[in-house]
Design an enzyme around this catalytic site. Structure first.
Site, PDB file in Angstrom:
ATOM      1  N   CYS A  92       0.852  -1.196   0.000  1.00  0.00           N
ATOM      2  CA  CYS A  92       0.000   0.000   0.000  1.00  0.00           C
ATOM      3  C   CYS A  92       0.885   1.242   0.000  1.00  0.00           C
ATOM      4  CB  CYS A  92      -0.868   0.006   1.241  1.00  0.00           C
ATOM      5  SG  CYS A  92      -1.880  -1.463   1.422  1.00  0.00           S
ATOM      6  N   ARG A 147       1.599   1.570  -6.217  1.00  0.00           N
ATOM      7  CA  ARG A 147       1.790   0.613  -5.096  1.00  0.00           C
ATOM      8  C   ARG A 147       0.495  -0.087  -4.720  1.00  0.00           C
ATOM      9  NH1 ARG A 147       6.388   1.461  -2.065  1.00  0.00           N
ATOM     10  NH2 ARG A 147       5.410   0.453  -0.290  1.00  0.00           N
ATOM     11  N   TRP A 156      -3.742  -1.668  -1.299  1.00  0.00           N
ATOM     12  CA  TRP A 156      -3.650  -2.921  -2.055  1.00  0.00           C
ATOM     13  C   TRP A 156      -4.149  -3.969  -1.074  1.00  0.00           C
ATOM     14  CZ3 TRP A 156      -2.926  -4.820  -6.793  1.00  0.00           C
ATOM     15  CH2 TRP A 156      -2.687  -6.181  -6.910  1.00  0.00           C
ATOM     16  N   ASN A 186       0.594  -0.150   6.114  1.00  0.00           N
ATOM     17  CA  ASN A 186       1.055  -0.973   4.994  1.00  0.00           C
ATOM     18  C   ASN A 186       1.720  -2.200   5.611  1.00  0.00           C
ATOM     19  OD1 ASN A 186       2.022  -2.049   2.611  1.00  0.00           O
ATOM     20  ND2 ASN A 186       3.821  -0.716   2.543  1.00  0.00           N
ATOM     21  N   GLY A 187       1.204  -3.386   5.313  1.00  0.00           N
ATOM     22  CA  GLY A 187       1.798  -4.602   5.873  1.00  0.00           C
ATOM     23  C   GLY A 187       0.700  -5.600   6.232  1.00  0.00           C
ATOM     24  N   GLU A 238       7.001 -21.280 -19.882  1.00  0.00           N
ATOM     25  CA  GLU A 238       6.942 -19.938 -19.294  1.00  0.00           C
ATOM     26  C   GLU A 238       8.115 -19.089 -19.771  1.00  0.00           C
ATOM     27  OE1 GLU A 238       4.850 -18.177 -17.984  1.00  0.00           O
ATOM     28  OE2 GLU A 238       5.955 -16.589 -16.989  1.00  0.00           O
ATOM     29  N   LYS A 242       7.724 -15.567 -21.849  1.00  0.00           N
ATOM     30  CA  LYS A 242       8.347 -14.302 -21.412  1.00  0.00           C
ATOM     31  C   LYS A 242       9.089 -13.653 -22.578  1.00  0.00           C
ATOM     32  CE  LYS A 242       6.537 -13.458 -18.611  1.00  0.00           C
ATOM     33  NZ  LYS A 242       5.531 -14.427 -18.314  1.00  0.00           N
ATOM     34  N   GLU A 301       6.712 -12.466 -25.600  1.00  0.00           N
ATOM     35  CA  GLU A 301       5.729 -11.393 -25.369  1.00  0.00           C
ATOM     36  C   GLU A 301       6.395 -10.036 -25.134  1.00  0.00           C
ATOM     37  OE1 GLU A 301       3.191 -11.469 -21.918  1.00  0.00           O
ATOM     38  OE2 GLU A 301       4.639 -12.619 -20.784  1.00  0.00           O
ATOM     39  N   HIS A 309      10.861 -35.840 -32.101  1.00  0.00           N
ATOM     40  CA  HIS A 309       9.614 -36.076 -32.855  1.00  0.00           C
ATOM     41  C   HIS A 309       9.284 -34.881 -33.739  1.00  0.00           C
ATOM     42  CE1 HIS A 309       8.981 -39.682 -30.487  1.00  0.00           C
ATOM     43  NE2 HIS A 309       9.307 -38.961 -29.410  1.00  0.00           N
ATOM     44  N   LYS A 321      -2.625  -5.950 -19.535  1.00  0.00           N
ATOM     45  CA  LYS A 321      -2.280  -6.625 -18.278  1.00  0.00           C
ATOM     46  C   LYS A 321      -3.370  -7.623 -17.890  1.00  0.00           C
ATOM     47  CE  LYS A 321       0.056  -7.774 -14.730  1.00  0.00           C
ATOM     48  NZ  LYS A 321       1.186  -8.714 -14.991  1.00  0.00           N
TER      49      LYS A 321
HETATM   50  C1  AGP Z   1       1.804 -13.416 -18.875  1.00  0.00           C
HETATM   51  O1  AGP Z   1       3.077 -12.791 -18.857  1.00  0.00           O
HETATM   52  C2  AGP Z   1       0.805 -12.654 -19.699  1.00  0.00           C
HETATM   53  N1  AGP Z   1       0.688 -11.308 -19.259  1.00  0.00           N
HETATM   54  C3  AGP Z   1      -0.516 -13.381 -19.832  1.00  0.00           C
HETATM   55  O2  AGP Z   1      -0.274 -14.646 -20.402  1.00  0.00           O
HETATM   56  C4  AGP Z   1      -1.287 -13.612 -18.506  1.00  0.00           C
HETATM   57  O3  AGP Z   1      -0.630 -14.568 -17.725  1.00  0.00           O
HETATM   58  C5  AGP Z   1      -2.696 -14.138 -18.857  1.00  0.00           C
HETATM   59  O4  AGP Z   1      -3.368 -13.148 -19.602  1.00  0.00           O
HETATM   60  C6  AGP Z   1      -3.526 -14.510 -17.623  1.00  0.00           C
HETATM   61  O5  AGP Z   1      -3.735 -13.368 -16.828  1.00  0.00           O
HETATM   62  P1  AGP Z   1      -4.340 -13.576 -15.344  1.00  0.00           P
HETATM   63  O6  AGP Z   1      -3.338 -14.401 -14.589  1.00  0.00           O
HETATM   64  O7  AGP Z   1      -4.487 -12.200 -14.801  1.00  0.00           O
HETATM   65  O8  AGP Z   1      -5.636 -14.298 -15.485  1.00  0.00           O
END
Ligand code: AGP
Length: 609
Positions: free
Chosen positions: A2, A27, A74, A100-101, A482, A486, A489, A505, A604
């Site tokens: 927070c 934050r 938060w 905050n905590g 993963e 990273k 994207e 394969h 996001k």
């Molecule tokens: C991951 O780096 C991406 N931003 C994206 O794949 C994300 O994980 C996905 O959209 C799911 O989002 P969420 O965890 O908020 O549901």
């Protein structure tokens, strides 16, 4: 995480407090409030939502005074409502607190205070502090705060004001950042410099155990244990504001990668039972019988959250012996899945707002399954509509590419696995072994972060690459997926994750000197098999970057680049492997001039189908 800001001086406090909150919005941003001394008492304004909501409230109903505190939230305990927004008050409203905590013994203290007649108005842990200070107040606000904090377990950065001692702000720090700003006839308290940089560059960073008393004409710093006065060095800030909101990091993504020792610690905080080798997850809303009633588990998610689901599948089947199926949420919602009232649907989402994941959860619930959410954003739609769950407490994740949420998701899923497995076939010794390995992870992640310059140099070698392969086995196949996600994207380089054994394969046809191959090769139960795969790639001229956990004679002379990660038990190797792969992707993207925090075409939270 927070944001806190406070002001005492000769100027009208409200605009300074609101402006400071705006600087802290990164934050936490689910609700906000201010408390100002108006000459007669403490006057408060609060609002759920962004700080602009609070600003509207304050404009329509102004608060006048030259001393006040403010908070942007938060949520960790209690949904992000106006009622749960800070500041929180004592019974007589004479004391206001922002915090905050996490107060780990909040429920115990709340019961004690209720038994002494205190009436609570919110679901938060913070409100306990307001009533505890009221309980100890005997004329001096700082003495009451010090006496109250001696009963508190957990972490705090707080600011407190009282109409019964009206010309001061008392601030205290333990585990959450807090600093004071020094002005001419005015003083500030804040979570970080960005909130007050417009007014002063002279600051004192409080240490754990410090209690600061701020007045118009001066300040004192006391020790919470001895109440004796202590001196702290004054620092001069020469950063620019933009840098400060990212904590001195060039991007939010890098800041969040480096927050992982703390965020992983916060996910575990107060939840692991070392002696019993299990975890306590109050929010799950499932009794032991409920958990034993489960016949099968479906885990549904998207993107990075789907990768942590694959790790959970491995954990749960290995430790709890319950069949698990992992489903892309976008697929699950339109299939005709086999779900019954003995199915547990685990829904993983950092934002708690992903449309496909929300729809998949609703579909599972509609078919009779119980749904639990593994979520970061408190009070989000998935968190509210699920039948219970585990908040991962990773703090706000601003960078579009998920990093600290992923590692915290795996930690939360590991705690759920422990709880379920210890009701079934996992022994107490096996449980203790897992708990012990979990406690090691924050400092092991820190070790990896200390080696970031090595990874940056490797990134320099590959910034022009056009393709990448990421290969792993067992627990590290999801880590390979993963790592590939990273990279692609944020750098826009095409990258694929594969089970290492799948190379022969088809994908092995891609191997030549222009195809970098990342192998996740810790010394785990399938290390020998990975060795063979590395040899297959090298035999075809591939360039290999390997994550290893020890010197491996079998790999001598084979690797083009090697990144060392600490050793842990198999189930946590993806937690450690993901950190260097986050850094590799970050540095490559930066060297390619990509917009790391807001990559093209992405959001996001994907709240549309
Ligand atoms: C991951 O780096 C991406 N931003 C994206 O794949 C994300 O994980 C996905 O959209 C799911 O989002 P969420 O965890 O908020 O549901």
């Amino acid at each position: 995480m927070c944001g806190i800001v406070g002001y005492v001086g000769a100027r009208v406090a409200t605009p300074l407090l609101v402006e400071g909150l705006k600087r802290l919005e990164y934050r936490g941003y689910d609700s906000a409030g201010i408390a100002v001394m108006n000459g007669k008492g403490v006057e408060t304004r609060k609002a759920a939502g962004k700080i602009s909501q609070l600003e509207s409230v304050v404009l329509s109903s102004p608060v006048h005074g030259t001393l006040g505190i403010a908070h942007t939230r938060w949520a960790t305990h209690g949904a992000p409502t106006t009622c749960n927004a800070h500041p929180h008050h004592s019974c007589d409203d004479a004391i206001a607190v922002v915090h905050n905590g996490i107060i780990e013994n909040a429920s115990t203290l709340r019961k004690l205070l209720e038994d002494r007649g205190h009436e609570f108005r919110s679901e938060t842990d913070t409100e306990v502090l307001a009533h505890l200070i009221e309980e100890h107040f005997d004329g001096s606000l700082e003495t009451a705060v010090i006496d109250a904090l001696r009963h508190v377990e957990g972490t705090y950065g707080i600011a407190v004001v009282s109409s019964r001692d009206p010309n001061k702000i008392v601030a205290a720090r333990k585990g959450s950042p807090l600093l004071i700003g020094l002005g001419d006839g005015e003083h500030f308290v804040a979570s970080d410099v960005s909130a007050i940089l417009a007014h002063t560059r002279q600051v004192i960073y409080l240490d754990d155990g410090d209690v600061a008393v701020l007045c118009r004409d001066g300040y004192r710093i006391l020790d919470v244990n001895a109440a004796s006065q202590i001196d702290r060095q004054v620092s001069r800030i020469d950063w620019d504001l933009d840098m400060i909101e990212r904590g001195g990091f060039a991007h939010f993504m890098l800041k969040e990668i480096f927050e992982q020792p703390a965020s992983v610690e916060n996910t575990m905080r107060g939840r692991l039972l070392a002696e019993e080798g299990t975890a306590k997850l109050g929010g799950l809303n499932m009794t032991a019988d409920d958990l034993l009633h489960i016949e099968n588990i479906v885990i549904t998610a998207c993107g990075t959250s789907w990768h942590s689901a694959l790790i959970a599948e491995h954990m749960i089947e290995e430790c709890a012996r319950v069949p698990v199926e992992v489903e892309y949420a976008s697929e699950f919602r339109y299939r005709n899945p086999i779900v019954s009232d003995r199915t547990l649907c685990i829904v993983i989402s950092q934002s708690g707002e992903t449309a496909d994941t929300l729809a998949a959860m609703r579909e599972a619930q509609q078919r009779g399954a119980r749904a639990i959410g593994i979520v970061n954003v408190v009070g989000s739609t998935i968190a509210r509509e699920s039948d219970g769950g585990v908040y991962i407490h990773a703090g706000p994740e601003i960078g579009v590419a998920s990093t600290k949420a992923f590692t915290s998701q795996v930690m939360a899923l590991a705690m759920f696995t422990l709880k379920l497995a210890r009701l079934r076939s996992l022994s107490v010794l096996q449980g203790r072994n897992i708990v012990q390995a979990m406690h090691q992870l924050p400092q092991q992640i820190q070790q990896i972060l200390d080696g970031a310059p090595i990874i940056e140099r490797i990134a320099d070698e590959f910034k022009e690459a056009t393709n990448f392969l990421y290969l792993g086995r067992g627990y590290n196949f999801p880590a390979a997926l993963e790592g590939a996600l990273k990279l692609k994207e944020i750098s826009y380089i095409h990258a694929e994750g594969y089970p290492a054994a799948e190379m022969k394969h088809g994908p092995i046809a891609l191997i030549d000197e222009n195809m970098p191959v990342v192998f996740i090769a810790p010394h785990d139960s399938v290390f020998d098999k990975i060795c063979s795969n590395i040899q297959e790639v090298k035999a075809r001229g591939g360039r290999v970057i390997a994550l290893t956990s020890r010197d491996e004679p079998a790999l001598a002379g084979l690797l083009d680049y090697e990144i060392r990660i600490p050793e842990t038990i198999d189930m946590f190797t993806p937690v450690l492997a993901s950190v260097p792969l986050q850094l590799l992707a970050y540095y490559i993207a930066v060297k390619r001039g990509a917009n790391v925090d807001q990559p093209r075409n992405l959001a996001k939270s994907v709240t549309v189908e």
